[in-house]
Scaffold this active site. Sequence first.
Site, PDB file in Angstrom:
ATOM      1  N   ARG A  39       0.825  -1.213   0.000  1.00  0.00           N
ATOM      2  CA  ARG A  39       0.000   0.000   0.000  1.00  0.00           C
ATOM      3  C   ARG A  39       0.859   1.263   0.000  1.00  0.00           C
ATOM      4  O   ARG A  39       0.452   2.285  -0.542  1.00  0.00           O
ATOM      5  CB  ARG A  39      -0.929  -0.010   1.208  1.00  0.00           C
ATOM      6  CG  ARG A  39      -2.053  -0.999   0.998  1.00  0.00           C
ATOM      7  CD  ARG A  39      -2.962  -1.074   2.195  1.00  0.00           C
ATOM      8  NE  ARG A  39      -4.231  -1.654   1.790  1.00  0.00           N
ATOM      9  CZ  ARG A  39      -5.147  -2.098   2.639  1.00  0.00           C
ATOM     10  NH1 ARG A  39      -4.933  -2.003   3.935  1.00  0.00           N
ATOM     11  NH2 ARG A  39      -6.272  -2.611   2.204  1.00  0.00           N
ATOM     12  N   LYS A 204     -16.512 -14.826   3.814  1.00  0.00           N
ATOM     13  CA  LYS A 204     -17.847 -14.407   4.240  1.00  0.00           C
ATOM     14  C   LYS A 204     -18.862 -14.249   3.115  1.00  0.00           C
ATOM     15  O   LYS A 204     -18.783 -13.320   2.326  1.00  0.00           O
ATOM     16  CB  LYS A 204     -17.744 -13.087   4.999  1.00  0.00           C
ATOM     17  CG  LYS A 204     -17.414 -13.278   6.449  1.00  0.00           C
ATOM     18  CD  LYS A 204     -17.790 -12.032   7.219  1.00  0.00           C
ATOM     19  CE  LYS A 204     -17.493 -12.173   8.697  1.00  0.00           C
ATOM     20  NZ  LYS A 204     -17.386 -10.872   9.341  1.00  0.00           N
ATOM     21  N   GLY A 357      -8.378  -7.315  -0.109  1.00  0.00           N
ATOM     22  CA  GLY A 357      -7.101  -7.224   0.581  1.00  0.00           C
ATOM     23  C   GLY A 357      -6.381  -8.561   0.662  1.00  0.00           C
ATOM     24  O   GLY A 357      -5.187  -8.667   0.397  1.00  0.00           O
ATOM     25  N   GLY A 381     -12.688  -3.314   0.719  1.00  0.00           N
ATOM     26  CA  GLY A 381     -14.067  -2.873   0.918  1.00  0.00           C
ATOM     27  C   GLY A 381     -14.536  -1.951  -0.189  1.00  0.00           C
ATOM     28  O   GLY A 381     -15.659  -2.070  -0.678  1.00  0.00           O
TER      29      GLY A 381
HETATM   30  P1  ADP Z   1     -10.621 -10.618   0.482  1.00  0.00           P
HETATM   31  O1  ADP Z   1      -9.921  -9.826   1.561  1.00  0.00           O
HETATM   32  O2  ADP Z   1      -9.727 -10.911  -0.685  1.00  0.00           O
HETATM   33  O3  ADP Z   1     -11.924  -9.978   0.079  1.00  0.00           O
HETATM   34  P2  ADP Z   1     -11.867 -12.343   2.422  1.00  0.00           P
HETATM   35  O4  ADP Z   1     -11.492 -11.390   3.501  1.00  0.00           O
HETATM   36  O5  ADP Z   1     -13.307 -12.466   2.091  1.00  0.00           O
HETATM   37  O6  ADP Z   1     -11.016 -12.036   1.090  1.00  0.00           O
HETATM   38  O7  ADP Z   1     -11.384 -13.814   2.812  1.00  0.00           O
HETATM   39  C1  ADP Z   1     -10.051 -14.127   3.030  1.00  0.00           C
HETATM   40  C2  ADP Z   1      -9.922 -15.257   3.995  1.00  0.00           C
HETATM   41  O8  ADP Z   1     -10.732 -16.353   3.615  1.00  0.00           O
HETATM   42  C3  ADP Z   1      -8.512 -15.778   4.060  1.00  0.00           C
HETATM   43  O9  ADP Z   1      -7.961 -15.485   5.334  1.00  0.00           O
HETATM   44  C4  ADP Z   1      -8.659 -17.281   3.857  1.00  0.00           C
HETATM   45  O10 ADP Z   1      -7.875 -18.064   4.738  1.00  0.00           O
HETATM   46  C5  ADP Z   1     -10.123 -17.502   4.134  1.00  0.00           C
HETATM   47  N1  ADP Z   1     -10.654 -18.716   3.487  1.00  0.00           N
HETATM   48  C6  ADP Z   1     -10.588 -19.040   2.195  1.00  0.00           C
HETATM   49  N2  ADP Z   1     -11.118 -20.250   1.969  1.00  0.00           N
HETATM   50  C7  ADP Z   1     -11.531 -20.706   3.164  1.00  0.00           C
HETATM   51  C8  ADP Z   1     -12.162 -21.905   3.616  1.00  0.00           C
HETATM   52  N3  ADP Z   1     -12.470 -22.886   2.751  1.00  0.00           N
HETATM   53  N4  ADP Z   1     -12.446 -22.019   4.916  1.00  0.00           N
HETATM   54  C9  ADP Z   1     -12.129 -21.047   5.785  1.00  0.00           C
HETATM   55  N5  ADP Z   1     -11.542 -19.889   5.447  1.00  0.00           N
HETATM   56  C10 ADP Z   1     -11.247 -19.719   4.147  1.00  0.00           C
HETATM   57 MG    MG Z   2     -10.238  -9.679   3.711  1.00  0.00          MG
END
Ligand code: ADP
Ligand code: MG
Length: 400
Positions: A39, A204, A357, A381
């Site tokens: 960043r 999520k 992120g 976000g």
């Molecule tokens: P981003 O920041 O790219 O939007 P998120 O915050 O939604 O992504 O999700 C990232 C997290 O999701 C990571 O820490 C990863 O470990 C977790 N994750 C991915 N697949 C799984 C899974 N099958 N079960 C639990 N956690 C998961």
């Molecule tokens: Mg995230």
Amino acid sequence: MQTIDDLDVAGRRVLVRVDFNVPLDDAGDGTRRITDDGRIRAALPTIESLRSRGARVILVAHLGRPQGEAKPELSLAPAAARLSELLGAPVAFATDVIGDSAKTVVAALGDGDVALLENVRYDARETSKDAAERGALAAELASLADLFVSEGFGVVHREQASVTDVARLLPHAAGRLVLAEVEVFRKVLGDPDRPYAVVLGGSKVSDKLGVIENLLSSVDRLLVGGGMCFTFLAAQGKNVGSSLLEADQIETVKGLIATAEARGVELVLPVDVIVATAFAADADHKDVSVDDIEDGWMGLDIGPNSSALFAERLADAKTVVWNGPMGVFEMAPYAEGTRALADAITRVDGLTVVGGGDSAAAVRLLGIDESGFSHISTGGGASLEFLEGRTLPGIAVLED
Ligand code: ADP
Ligand code: MG
């Protein structure tokens, strides 16, 4: 929207809102160490441009959630040191936000000099819901400068003193990063080259439901992996063992699946997953079909057949947006799905955008060549809110 090229900055004090919300760990000697300076690097083109044109650059940023308290572990001092290394020039650090130190540091700036103010969230008014409180902090920030540049894409979806309120008080412009981000997302939202595919993963479902809903009116293909996919698999009646599941979202997801079908959006779900006996790198794990997930096992990555399927459904795409890792990439046994997906996207001949992120962090952690993507967004976000079709207050204010 004005850009920094439209501003006459020579000899003027330019307040630049940047996103230096970087991950830190303990160096072991009581100091904090930046583990990923992506960043900070992302803001360099704007900072360099302003400096080279003789601006007196005052950077304002936040780190974590100090909730209005001066928490030493959330000091931006390490970011000032890192920025100084990257610029090859001194960066003056103010030990407060708008106090004596900030005023002294700003007063001492010469043309082309750079200063960083302490974590703006040490001041509770930064994130206050009360517009008058935010406005008061914004007025103090504005009194330090002549011009405002918005360069913190990671915070443009927030109504906050150093993001929106201060922009209302000073002549303003978008920095290079914010401009590039906005251009990419407007292209994707407004007029994507087709086939247009979106890959969603991460943990999520509920956070990303709005995005999926909005995307269903524009995408050709929606690929879902990561922790999110289990709520989709459950909605199809499959057993997901102890995988991440948002049971209260199953009905909503059923509705999304029906909408996708009605609109002719191809929904691509994993066909196999890596299941483990515990959320741990050293747990027993194996590849199973999504029809064979047993109780007591949790899915922590998509499997090799899914990776091949996803790669195949991306191969001829002309626009790809990826948000959310395919598995728990932080643990080596569950990183292959994310690696394979990232590799597949780098082979796409078209506009490829990484948002989120953790997705961007995964690209760096897995050592994937960043130049293989058209754009890696710095705003998790903010990029999601763009994809949701929302108006981002920190962008809207720049358009006035
Ligand atoms: P981003 O920041 O790219 O939007 P998120 O915050 O939604 O992504 O999700 C990232 C997290 O999701 C990571 O820490 C990863 O470990 C977790 N994750 C991915 N697949 C799984 C899974 N099958 N079960 C639990 N956690 C998961
Ligand atoms: Mg995230």
